[in-house]
Write an enzyme that holds these catalytic residues in place. Structure first.
Site, PDB file in Angstrom:
ATOM      1  N   SER A   8       0.837  -1.208   0.000  1.00  0.00           N
ATOM      2  CA  SER A   8       0.000   0.000   0.000  1.00  0.00           C
ATOM      3  C   SER A   8       0.870   1.256   0.000  1.00  0.00           C
ATOM      4  CB  SER A   8      -0.873   0.003   1.258  1.00  0.00           C
ATOM      5  OG  SER A   8      -0.042   0.015   2.408  1.00  0.00           O
ATOM      6  N   ASP A  64       7.889  -6.693   4.725  1.00  0.00           N
ATOM      7  CA  ASP A  64       7.400  -6.081   5.945  1.00  0.00           C
ATOM      8  C   ASP A  64       8.597  -5.516   6.684  1.00  0.00           C
ATOM      9  OD1 ASP A  64       4.815  -5.596   7.178  1.00  0.00           O
ATOM     10  OD2 ASP A  64       5.662  -6.594   8.929  1.00  0.00           O
ATOM     11  N   SER A  65       8.431  -4.318   7.208  1.00  0.00           N
ATOM     12  CA  SER A  65       9.541  -3.633   7.863  1.00  0.00           C
ATOM     13  C   SER A  65       9.128  -3.181   9.244  1.00  0.00           C
ATOM     14  CB  SER A  65       9.963  -2.405   7.056  1.00  0.00           C
ATOM     15  OG  SER A  65      10.384  -2.791   5.776  1.00  0.00           O
ATOM     16  N   PHE A 138      10.113   8.848   4.441  1.00  0.00           N
ATOM     17  CA  PHE A 138       8.750   8.619   4.924  1.00  0.00           C
ATOM     18  C   PHE A 138       8.810   7.950   6.286  1.00  0.00           C
ATOM     19  CE2 PHE A 138       8.216   3.970   4.432  1.00  0.00           C
ATOM     20  CZ  PHE A 138       9.338   3.673   3.676  1.00  0.00           C
ATOM     21  N   GLY A 139       7.655   7.770   6.885  1.00  0.00           N
ATOM     22  CA  GLY A 139       7.550   7.033   8.145  1.00  0.00           C
ATOM     23  C   GLY A 139       8.509   7.559   9.207  1.00  0.00           C
ATOM     24  N   ASP A 141      11.684   7.889   9.099  1.00  0.00           N
ATOM     25  CA  ASP A 141      12.948   8.429   8.585  1.00  0.00           C
ATOM     26  C   ASP A 141      13.431   9.698   9.308  1.00  0.00           C
ATOM     27  OD1 ASP A 141      13.403   6.384   6.820  1.00  0.00           O
ATOM     28  OD2 ASP A 141      12.654   7.443   5.058  1.00  0.00           O
ATOM     29  N   LYS A 161      20.142   6.523   0.948  1.00  0.00           N
ATOM     30  CA  LYS A 161      19.418   5.666   1.900  1.00  0.00           C
ATOM     31  C   LYS A 161      19.481   4.209   1.428  1.00  0.00           C
ATOM     32  CE  LYS A 161      14.905   4.621   3.930  1.00  0.00           C
ATOM     33  NZ  LYS A 161      13.455   4.798   3.898  1.00  0.00           N
TER      34      LYS A 161
END
Ligand code: ITT
Length: 185
Positions: A8, A64-65, A138-139, A141, A161
């Protein structure tokens, strides 16, 4: 072989496309949120995602992270999405106020085509900043300093990155394995 990345998250797609391009593997995006089972390992989540995403004749990729805080015994880990959506970055910073700030980002990446399944893992150690820094990425970061860097993931370029990140490591290993499969057929 072209692969279809089921996720997603558009930012993950940009990273994976960049990495797979180095191996000349085109990446189609299937924009879909796969329901994640309650479990405590990223590997189990990836197995469940692969089972849900598998399609005859298609090479599917999922991942998945999670961010694992040393002082919080690995929380949020597999619950990183939930923590991000609820307490957010400020909540994580509050959790660590005056606490040790070591953390690890981890990605488990999976590929399935027919009876072939591949799983790879990538990790990067670092520390959590005391405030948000940077506008890229994002997230989590903006609050993660990779080991040896005085810039967060949100303060470096995407390709920088990729070179050191959890996802960069897991996805390069996966792309190499997919490329090896390709050369066998
Ligand atoms: P999927 O559809 O692929 O599951 P997602 O965004 O839900 O996308 P994850 O569950 O793997 O992805 O991610 C858990 C949380 O960790 C989520 O809030 C992400 O924004 C964050 N995250 C994942 N990779 C990250 C990275 O490279 N940098 C910063 N935050 C990241």
């Amino acid at each position: 072989m072209r692969v279809t990345f089921v996720t997603s998250n558009a930012s993950k797609v940009a990273e994976v496309r960049r990495i797979f391009a180095e191996y000349e593997i085109p990446v189609a995006w299937s924009r879909r949120s796969i329901p994640e089972p309650q479990c405590d390992r990223l590997e189990e989540v990836v197995e469940a995602k692969l089972a849900a995403a598998a399609k005859p004749g298609v090479g599917v990729v999922v991942e998945d992270s999670g961010l694992f805080l040393e002082d919080a015994k690995g929380f949020p880990g597999v619950y990183s999405r939930f923590a991000y959506d609820t307490i957010g970055l400020d909540g994580v910073l509050r959790l660590l106020a005056n606490r040790p700030r070591g953390a690890t980002f981890r990605t488990v990446a999976g590929f399935r085509k027919g009876r072939t399944t591949l799983l790879t893992v990538g990790e990067v150690h670092g520390t959590i900043s005391s405030r948000r820094q940077g506008t890229g990425g994002f997230g989590y970061d903006p609050i993660f300093f990779p080991e040896g860097s005085d810039r967060t993931f949100a303060e470096i370029s995407g390709p920088e990155k990729d070179r050191i990140s959890h996802r960069g490591r897991a996805m390069r290993a996966l792309a190499r394995k997919i490329a090896a499969l390709n050369s066998k057929v």
